[in-house]
Design a protein around this motif. Structure first.
Motif, PDB file in Angstrom:
ATOM      1  N   ARG A  85       0.917  -1.433   0.238  1.00  7.60           N
ATOM      2  CA  ARG A  85      -0.159   0.327  -0.157  1.00  7.60           C
ATOM      3  C   ARG A  85       0.893   1.255   0.270  1.00  7.60           C
ATOM      4  O   ARG A  85      -0.076   2.291  -0.260  1.00  7.60           O
ATOM      5  N   LEU A  86       2.359   0.840   0.750  1.00  9.39           N
ATOM      6  CA  LEU A  86       2.973   2.541   0.720  1.00  9.39           C
ATOM      7  C   LEU A  86       3.435   2.679  -0.388  1.00  9.39           C
ATOM      8  O   LEU A  86       3.760   2.305  -1.419  1.00  9.39           O
ATOM      9  N   GLY A  87       3.111   4.510  -0.943  1.00  8.92           N
ATOM     10  CA  GLY A  87       3.355   5.429  -2.126  1.00  8.92           C
ATOM     11  C   GLY A  87       2.026   4.840  -3.531  1.00  8.92           C
ATOM     12  O   GLY A  87       2.132   5.674  -3.870  1.00  8.92           O
ATOM     13  N   ARG A  89      -0.956   5.992  -3.065  1.00  8.48           N
ATOM     14  CA  ARG A  89      -1.393   7.535  -3.311  1.00  8.48           C
ATOM     15  C   ARG A  89      -0.978   8.246  -4.248  1.00  8.48           C
ATOM     16  O   ARG A  89      -1.141   9.585  -4.953  1.00  8.48           O
ATOM     17  N   ALA A  90       0.895   8.906  -3.237  1.00 10.45           N
ATOM     18  CA  ALA A  90       1.368   9.084  -4.603  1.00 10.45           C
ATOM     19  C   ALA A  90       1.400   8.874  -5.555  1.00 10.45           C
ATOM     20  O   ALA A  90       1.510  10.037  -6.699  1.00 10.45           O
ATOM     21  N   ALA A  91       1.620   7.990  -6.029  1.00 10.41           N
ATOM     22  CA  ALA A  91       2.007   7.409  -7.137  1.00 10.41           C
ATOM     23  C   ALA A  91       0.555   7.761  -8.290  1.00 10.41           C
ATOM     24  O   ALA A  91       0.674   7.753  -9.264  1.00 10.41           O
ATOM     25  N   GLU A  92      -0.486   7.853  -6.962  1.00 14.13           N
ATOM     26  CA  GLU A  92      -2.494   8.206  -7.788  1.00 14.13           C
ATOM     27  C   GLU A  92      -1.760   9.727  -8.874  1.00 14.13           C
ATOM     28  O   GLU A  92      -2.508   9.980  -9.631  1.00 14.13           O
ATOM     29  N   GLN A  93      -1.795   9.939  -7.675  1.00 18.27           N
ATOM     30  CA  GLN A  93      -1.120  11.335  -8.370  1.00 18.27           C
ATOM     31  C   GLN A  93      -0.560  12.213 -10.007  1.00 18.27           C
ATOM     32  O   GLN A  93      -0.203  12.881  -9.761  1.00 18.27           O
ATOM     33  N   LEU A  94       0.347  11.400  -9.649  1.00 18.49           N
ATOM     34  CA  LEU A  94       1.308  12.040 -10.737  1.00 18.49           C
ATOM     35  C   LEU A  94       0.859  11.148 -12.577  1.00 18.49           C
ATOM     36  O   LEU A  94      -0.366  10.595 -12.242  1.00 18.49           O
ATOM     37  N   VAL A 113       0.703  10.755 -15.249  1.00 18.84           N
ATOM     38  CA  VAL A 113       1.513   9.569 -15.930  1.00 18.84           C
ATOM     39  C   VAL A 113       1.545  10.386 -17.602  1.00 18.84           C
ATOM     40  O   VAL A 113       2.884  10.697 -17.973  1.00 18.84           O
ATOM     41  N   GLU A 114       0.417  10.846 -18.365  1.00 18.28           N
ATOM     42  CA  GLU A 114       0.492  11.407 -19.320  1.00 18.28           C
ATOM     43  C   GLU A 114       1.452  12.741 -19.398  1.00 18.28           C
ATOM     44  O   GLU A 114       2.231  12.912 -20.089  1.00 18.28           O
TER      45      GLU A 114
END
Lengths: 183, 139
Positions: free
Chosen positions: B12-14, B16-21, B23-24
């Motif tokens: 689960r770590l990271g 939330r931060a990854a979702e906010q990236l 990507v495009e």
């Protein structure tokens, strides 16, 4: 008898890498789309500050594409990318330390961190993050590659330039220390 | 907390931060930076070329200096019979002195054949042969 619509084959990472080496920028963009989130999770778990995450992800891909000739398929492209991400994070932390931007706790972000972040992430995740910050870089990366990315020891060993046995030992040391910290 | 729970937590770590990236946007930014990369690498390549040129020039200078030093030292140390004459230069020598020198160099220590006919006198030598003779005397 109706003809089945041809299914567009999804290019493999290797095909996209070859296309990029041939000058196809869109192949590079596709590789970013495929792996950026996994890379961001890995970097965030390894201590990257949220505000720097986008820059660190970009820098990792730039380094990977510039040095792609050195990628010999010893492991998956994503695994190789994650290890480059580890180097990028380390370099960023060194620069930040030199500039005295990050005042606390070795190369990682302040682990007693942002209250909002901790409220959202949960106490346990916050503590795990803090615990990861106390591990050696090798232990932390092996732990994340294994526990978070689900990689086999052979794959981890190939990416980090060590043996599968050594990777296993690093993982168990990491688990032991994290358990002690979280107890 | 057991190992399984630890792994679940790590997964689960990271997230939330990854979702906010975005990507495009990241993909386009990477492509743009890669497009700019050749300019950087050309500059780097030029810098490396000039660095190599400097190294090569230094090596040539060192080798040249060494060769000159060796040439200056050898006539005195190794050619006592002809050293004086070599220092004076071919033009300042009398015919007898030149004949003497010729006899010295006529029997090379390493057994190599002389660069001029063995029965030749100095008068028979051409200008290049005389220059060769002088060079051999100077080491």
């Amino acid at each position: 008898m109706p003809h089945a619509e041809p299914v567009a084959a999804v290019p493999t990472d290797a095909a996209l890498i070859a296309a990029w080496q041939g000058g196809d920028e869109q192949a590079a963009a596709e590789l970013v789309r495929r792996h950026a989130r996994a890379l961001a999770r890995f970097l965030a778990s390894a201590g990257a500050p949220d505000g720097d995450l986008d820059d660190l992800v970009q820098e990792t891909f730039i380094r990977a594409f510039r040095g792609v000739d050195r990628f010999r398929g010893q492991c998956r492209f994503r695994t190789w990318l994650l290890t480059i991400g580890g180097n990028v994070l380390k370099d960023a932390a060194r620069r930040a330390r030199r500039a005295k931007v990050v005042p606390l706790h070795e190369e990682l972000r302040a682990t007693d961190g942002d209250p909002h972040e901790r409220a959202v992430a949960g106490e346990a995740e916050g503590r795990l993050l803090a615990g990861l910050g106390r591990l050696s870089r090798m232990q932390r990366e092996v732990f994340l590659l294994r526990a978070q990315q689900g990689l086999a020891y052979e794959e981890i060993a190939a990416a980090l330039g060590t043996s599968p046995g050594a990777a296993r030992v690093h993982y168990h040391h990491a688990v032991k220390r994290l358990k002690e910290y979280l107890a | 907390m057991n190992e399984h729970e630890l792994e679940k937590l790590a997964q689960r770590l990271g997230a939330r931060a990854a979702e906010q990236l975005d990507v495009e946007r990241t993909a386009q930014a990477v492509v743009t930076r890669l497009r700019e990369a050749p300019r950087v690498s050309v500059v780097t390549r030029l810098w490396m070329q000039s660095a190599w040129l400097k190294v090569a020039a230094t090596v040539v200078l060192l080798l040249g200096t060494g060769a000159v030093a060796k040439a200056l030292w050898r006539p005195q140390a190794l050619a006592p019979a002809g050293g004086e004459a070599a220092a004076a230069g071919l033009n300042d020598l009398s015919t007898d002195q030149l004949q003497q020198l010729l006899e010295v160099v006529d029997t090379p220590a390493d057994g190599a054949a002389p660069v001029y006919p063995p029965d030749a006198s100095l008068d028979d030598l051409t200008a290049p042969q005389l220059r060769e003779l002088l060079r051999s005397l100077e080491g």
